[in-house]
Design an enzyme around this catalytic site. Structure first.
Site, short mmCIF file in Angstrom:
data_model
loop_
_atom_site.label_atom_id
_atom_site.label_comp_id
_atom_site.label_asym_id
_atom_site.label_seq_id
_atom_site.Cartn_x
_atom_site.Cartn_y
_atom_site.Cartn_z
N SER A 1 2.04 -2.05 0.99
CA SER A 1 3.40 -2.37 1.27
C SER A 1 3.15 -4.09 2.50
CB SER A 1 4.60 -1.53 1.85
OG SER A 1 4.72 -1.02 0.97
N GLU B 1 -2.04 5.46 -8.11
CA GLU B 1 -1.51 5.71 -9.22
C GLU B 1 -2.23 6.06 -10.52
OE1 GLU B 1 -0.18 1.73 -9.23
OE2 GLU B 1 1.86 1.62 -7.36
N ASN C 1 -4.27 -6.77 -6.92
CA ASN C 1 -3.68 -6.07 -7.30
C ASN C 1 -2.34 -6.01 -8.46
OD1 ASN C 1 -3.79 -3.25 -9.56
ND2 ASN C 1 -3.59 -1.94 -7.70
N LYS D 1 -1.77 -5.07 -11.13
CA LYS D 1 -1.05 -3.27 -12.07
C LYS D 1 -0.96 -3.70 -13.04
CE LYS D 1 0.34 -1.76 -7.68
NZ LYS D 1 1.17 -0.63 -6.79
N HIS E 1 -7.33 4.49 -7.52
CA HIS E 1 -6.04 4.35 -6.75
C HIS E 1 -5.47 5.22 -7.03
CE1 HIS E 1 -2.41 2.09 -6.73
NE2 HIS E 1 -2.70 1.36 -5.93
N GLU F 1 -5.16 4.11 1.18
CA GLU F 1 -3.42 3.38 1.36
C GLU F 1 -2.83 4.48 0.88
OE1 GLU F 1 -4.07 -0.16 -1.28
OE2 GLU F 1 -4.29 1.27 -2.62
N GLY G 1 4.59 0.20 -2.61
CA GLY G 1 5.64 -0.27 -3.44
C GLY G 1 6.59 0.21 -2.24
C1 PEP Z 1 -1.43 -0.54 -4.45
O1 PEP Z 1 -0.54 -0.60 -5.45
O2 PEP Z 1 -2.10 -1.64 -4.19
C2 PEP Z 1 -0.45 -2.13 -2.71
C3 PEP Z 1 -1.25 -1.93 -1.86
O3 PEP Z 1 1.29 -1.43 -3.60
P1 PEP Z 1 2.66 -2.58 -2.42
O4 PEP Z 1 1.15 -4.10 -1.80
O5 PEP Z 1 2.41 -2.96 -3.71
O6 PEP Z 1 2.39 -2.13 -1.77
#
Ligand code: PEP
Length: 245
Positions: free
Chosen positions: A207, A94, A8, A10, A92, A162, A168
């Site tokens: 992460s 976000e 992703n 983003k 998601h 998630e 992040g």
């Molecule tokens: C995400 O936002 O889907 C995600 C997993 O981000 P990150 O890998 O940067 O933690």
């Protein structure tokens, strides 16, 4: 089942960043898993053209529940298909936080996406406060119940766990915590869509990076990853793809 490494991007990446896609394809022409990148909408068609005939699929990061109409700034599932997408990320955290998306809205979007022929990647996850309060399973169970279409099939659905606090941040749950949630999700999904749940891919996201991918992929009921930051660089995402056998 074929596992899935999904990236992703983003709101990151411009046309110059497509060089990373070329590098990824050169290094991993025949991965053992399914490989997906979800770029910003501006890059979708060009990335899809680049991916044509390769193992890479492309997807959107959101879609509207309607097919067309007066919805300034939005993109429909049919438009994503037209641009070359075969997947779309929905719900998601976000988007839930930035745009106030509810489970009911995510459900409507998922129904629209599947009707348009897309594979819907529905995201669920608890905040840190919810985990600390012991509410993790109740929260993600309610999100699943509220956002997964009752008639979804394994071919049209992917579920991504998630934890919001792991996105992040460089922090991840313990392997036991991931196992507990994924085991719970498989059972809850079975109650929801029956036998299809056995073959529905359950991704872990938050992460994931080259250094922790292999141990996370060894957790039972983890069928792949949804990767944010580490999907932006071909070398990092490629290492995650290679860890998913
Ligand atoms: C995400 O936002 O889907 C995600 C997993 O981000 P990150 O890998 O940067 O933690």
């Amino acid at each position: 089942m074929k596992k899935l490494a999904a990236g992703n991007w983003k709101m990151n990446g411009n046309r110059a960043a497509l060089a990373e896609v070329a590098a990824l394809l050169a290094a991993h022409p025949t991965p053992a898993c399914d490989m997906l990148l979800c770029p910003p909408t501006t890059l979708l068609a060009e990335m899809a053209t680049l991916a044509q005939g390769s193992a890479l699929k492309v997807g959107g990061q959101d879609c509207h529940a309607k097919t067309f109409g007066a919805h300034t700034g939005d993109v429909s599932a049919a438009m994503l298909v037209d641009a070359g997408a075969s997947y779309v990320i929905l719900g998601h955290s976000e988007r839930r936080a930035d745009h106030g998306e509810t489970d009911a809205l995510v459900l409507a979007k998922a129904e629209a996406a599947i009707a348009a022929g897309l594979i819907a990647i529905i995201c669920v996850g608890e905040t840190e406060a919810q985990r600390d309060a012991g509410e993790t399973l109740a929260v993600i169970g309610a999100q699943l119940d509220g956002s997964v279409p009752a008639n979804a099939t394994a071919a049209a659905l992917v579920l991504a766990y998630e934890p919001v606090w792991a996105i992040g941040t460089g922090r991840t749950p313990t392997l036991n915590q991931i196992a507990e949630v994924h085991n719970f999700l498989r059972a809850r999904l079975t109650a929801h869509i029956g036998v299809e749940a056995a073959n529905t891919r359950l991704l872990y996201g938050g992460s994931v990076k080259p250094s922790n991918a292999a141990e996370i992929f060894a957790v039972p009921d983890v069928d792949g990853a949804l990767v944010g930051g580490a999907s932006l660089k071909a070398a990092d995402f490629g290492a995650i793809v290679a860890a998913l056998t």
